[in-house]
Design a protein around this motif. Structure first.
Motif, PDB file in Angstrom:
ATOM      1  N   GLN A  53       0.803  -1.217   0.000  1.00  0.00           N
ATOM      2  CA  GLN A  53       0.000   0.000   0.000  1.00  0.00           C
ATOM      3  C   GLN A  53       0.840   1.273   0.000  1.00  0.00           C
ATOM      4  N   LEU A  54       2.157   1.132   0.125  1.00  0.00           N
ATOM      5  CA  LEU A  54       3.022   2.310   0.095  1.00  0.00           C
ATOM      6  C   LEU A  54       3.003   2.937  -1.298  1.00  0.00           C
ATOM      7  N   VAL A  55       2.923   4.248  -1.325  1.00  0.00           N
ATOM      8  CA  VAL A  55       2.899   4.971  -2.588  1.00  0.00           C
ATOM      9  C   VAL A  55       4.334   5.202  -3.033  1.00  0.00           C
ATOM     10  N   LYS A  56       4.566   5.075  -4.334  1.00  0.00           N
ATOM     11  CA  LYS A  56       5.898   5.278  -4.872  1.00  0.00           C
ATOM     12  C   LYS A  56       5.836   6.362  -5.940  1.00  0.00           C
ATOM     13  N   GLY A  57       6.971   6.966  -6.203  1.00  0.00           N
ATOM     14  CA  GLY A  57       7.050   7.928  -7.283  1.00  0.00           C
ATOM     15  C   GLY A  57       7.008   9.370  -6.814  1.00  0.00           C
ATOM     16  N   GLU A  58       6.706  10.231  -7.738  1.00  0.00           N
ATOM     17  CA  GLU A  58       6.687  11.677  -7.508  1.00  0.00           C
ATOM     18  C   GLU A  58       5.427  12.087  -6.742  1.00  0.00           C
ATOM     19  N   SER A  59       5.599  13.006  -5.801  1.00  0.00           N
ATOM     20  CA  SER A  59       4.449  13.536  -5.070  1.00  0.00           C
ATOM     21  C   SER A  59       3.651  14.475  -5.972  1.00  0.00           C
ATOM     22  N   ALA A  60       2.345  14.459  -5.781  1.00  0.00           N
ATOM     23  CA  ALA A  60       1.475  15.361  -6.542  1.00  0.00           C
ATOM     24  C   ALA A  60       1.495  16.750  -5.904  1.00  0.00           C
ATOM     25  N   VAL A  61       1.393  17.779  -6.727  1.00  0.00           N
ATOM     26  CA  VAL A  61       1.321  19.151  -6.230  1.00  0.00           C
ATOM     27  C   VAL A  61      -0.110  19.461  -5.808  1.00  0.00           C
ATOM     28  N   ARG A  62      -1.076  18.891  -6.518  1.00  0.00           N
ATOM     29  CA  ARG A  62      -2.491  19.083  -6.218  1.00  0.00           C
ATOM     30  C   ARG A  62      -3.125  17.729  -5.898  1.00  0.00           C
ATOM     31  N   CYS A  63      -4.084  17.751  -4.996  1.00  0.00           N
ATOM     32  CA  CYS A  63      -4.781  16.538  -4.565  1.00  0.00           C
ATOM     33  C   CYS A  63      -5.519  15.900  -5.749  1.00  0.00           C
ATOM     34  N   ASP A  64      -5.406  14.585  -5.874  1.00  0.00           N
ATOM     35  CA  ASP A  64      -6.088  13.856  -6.945  1.00  0.00           C
ATOM     36  C   ASP A  64      -7.606  13.879  -6.788  1.00  0.00           C
ATOM     37  N   GLU A  65      -8.097  14.042  -5.570  1.00  0.00           N
ATOM     38  CA  GLU A  65      -9.536  14.015  -5.320  1.00  0.00           C
ATOM     39  C   GLU A  65     -10.189  15.386  -5.420  1.00  0.00           C
ATOM     40  N   CYS A  66      -9.673  16.354  -4.670  1.00  0.00           N
ATOM     41  CA  CYS A  66     -10.354  17.656  -4.576  1.00  0.00           C
ATOM     42  C   CYS A  66      -9.622  18.789  -5.290  1.00  0.00           C
ATOM     43  N   ASP A  67      -8.455  18.521  -5.833  1.00  0.00           N
ATOM     44  CA  ASP A  67      -7.664  19.485  -6.592  1.00  0.00           C
ATOM     45  C   ASP A  67      -7.121  20.628  -5.740  1.00  0.00           C
ATOM     46  N   CYS A  68      -7.100  20.473  -4.414  1.00  0.00           N
ATOM     47  CA  CYS A  68      -6.482  21.476  -3.536  1.00  0.00           C
ATOM     48  C   CYS A  68      -4.967  21.303  -3.579  1.00  0.00           C
ATOM     49  N   VAL A  69      -4.262  22.368  -3.277  1.00  0.00           N
ATOM     50  CA  VAL A  69      -2.802  22.308  -3.252  1.00  0.00           C
ATOM     51  C   VAL A  69      -2.351  21.499  -2.035  1.00  0.00           C
ATOM     52  N   ILE A  70      -1.428  20.567  -2.260  1.00  0.00           N
ATOM     53  CA  ILE A  70      -0.841  19.786  -1.167  1.00  0.00           C
ATOM     54  C   ILE A  70       0.361  20.572  -0.655  1.00  0.00           C
ATOM     55  N   PRO A  71       0.401  20.898   0.638  1.00  0.00           N
ATOM     56  CA  PRO A  71       1.516  21.683   1.182  1.00  0.00           C
ATOM     57  C   PRO A  71       2.871  21.009   0.923  1.00  0.00           C
ATOM     58  N   GLU A  72       3.885  21.843   0.691  1.00  0.00           N
ATOM     59  CA  GLU A  72       5.218  21.323   0.390  1.00  0.00           C
ATOM     60  C   GLU A  72       5.761  20.462   1.524  1.00  0.00           C
ATOM     61  N   ALA A  73       5.467  20.837   2.759  1.00  0.00           N
ATOM     62  CA  ALA A  73       5.938  20.054   3.910  1.00  0.00           C
ATOM     63  C   ALA A  73       5.380  18.630   3.855  1.00  0.00           C
ATOM     64  N   ARG A  74       4.122  18.476   3.465  1.00  0.00           N
ATOM     65  CA  ARG A  74       3.516  17.136   3.348  1.00  0.00           C
ATOM     66  C   ARG A  74       4.171  16.357   2.216  1.00  0.00           C
ATOM     67  N   ARG A  75       4.436  17.025   1.103  1.00  0.00           N
ATOM     68  CA  ARG A  75       5.070  16.344  -0.037  1.00  0.00           C
ATOM     69  C   ARG A  75       6.469  15.870   0.313  1.00  0.00           C
ATOM     70  N   LYS A  76       7.187  16.646   1.125  1.00  0.00           N
ATOM     71  CA  LYS A  76       8.537  16.244   1.527  1.00  0.00           C
ATOM     72  C   LYS A  76       8.491  15.123   2.568  1.00  0.00           C
ATOM     73  N   ALA A  77       7.526  15.189   3.469  1.00  0.00           N
ATOM     74  CA  ALA A  77       7.422  14.199   4.549  1.00  0.00           C
ATOM     75  C   ALA A  77       6.979  12.835   4.042  1.00  0.00           C
ATOM     76  N   ILE A  78       6.110  12.836   3.013  1.00  0.00           N
ATOM     77  CA  ILE A  78       5.561  11.583   2.501  1.00  0.00           C
ATOM     78  C   ILE A  78       5.821  11.515   0.997  1.00  0.00           C
ATOM     79  N   PRO A  79       6.944  10.952   0.579  1.00  0.00           N
ATOM     80  CA  PRO A  79       7.230  10.853  -0.856  1.00  0.00           C
ATOM     81  C   PRO A  79       6.139  10.059  -1.579  1.00  0.00           C
ATOM     82  N   GLY A  80       5.686  10.578  -2.698  1.00  0.00           N
ATOM     83  CA  GLY A  80       4.662   9.903  -3.488  1.00  0.00           C
ATOM     84  C   GLY A  80       3.247  10.212  -3.060  1.00  0.00           C
ATOM     85  N   VAL A  81       3.066  11.172  -2.163  1.00  0.00           N
ATOM     86  CA  VAL A  81       1.724  11.498  -1.673  1.00  0.00           C
ATOM     87  C   VAL A  81       0.851  11.998  -2.829  1.00  0.00           C
ATOM     88  N   ARG A  82      -0.406  11.565  -2.850  1.00  0.00           N
ATOM     89  CA  ARG A  82      -1.336  11.929  -3.924  1.00  0.00           C
ATOM     90  C   ARG A  82      -2.566  12.666  -3.413  1.00  0.00           C
TER      91      ARG A  82
END
Length: 88
Positions: free
Chosen positions: A29-58
């Motif tokens: 279930q671990l996500v791999k790859g590049e983190s998304a800048v915008r949420c796949d569900e609601c299209d809100c911006v994902i904070p940079e701190a979250r993207r750095k903390a969780i690589p591959g966050v979507r």
């Protein structure tokens, strides 16, 4: 010490297999790859701190929380069974 029809060490083998299944399920279930800048569900911006903390966050935090509330845990196999079922 095993009893009945089981061999010595059978209970520990069942516990080890259950732990290994859980580890494999978590790894799958671990996500791999590049983190998304915008949420796949609601299209809100994902904070940079979250993207750095969780690589591959979507997903953003709100959408991830909603997804986790919907998911239910199902182990698939009850290797040990409960004492109640064994006593009946």
């Amino acid at each position: 010490m095993a009893g009945g029809w089981s061999r010595d060490g059978a209970v520990q083998d069942q516990i080890d297999a259950s732990v290994e299944d859980g580890v494999q399920r978590a790894r799958s279930q671990l996500v791999k790859g590049e983190s998304a800048v915008r949420c796949d569900e609601c299209d809100c911006v994902i904070p940079e701190a979250r993207r750095k903390a969780i690589p591959g966050v979507r997903l953003c935090i709100a959408c991830q929380s909603a997804l986790e509330k919907q998911e239910t845990y199902a182990s698939g196999i009850n290797r040990r069974a409960s004492k109640d079922s064994q006593l009946r």
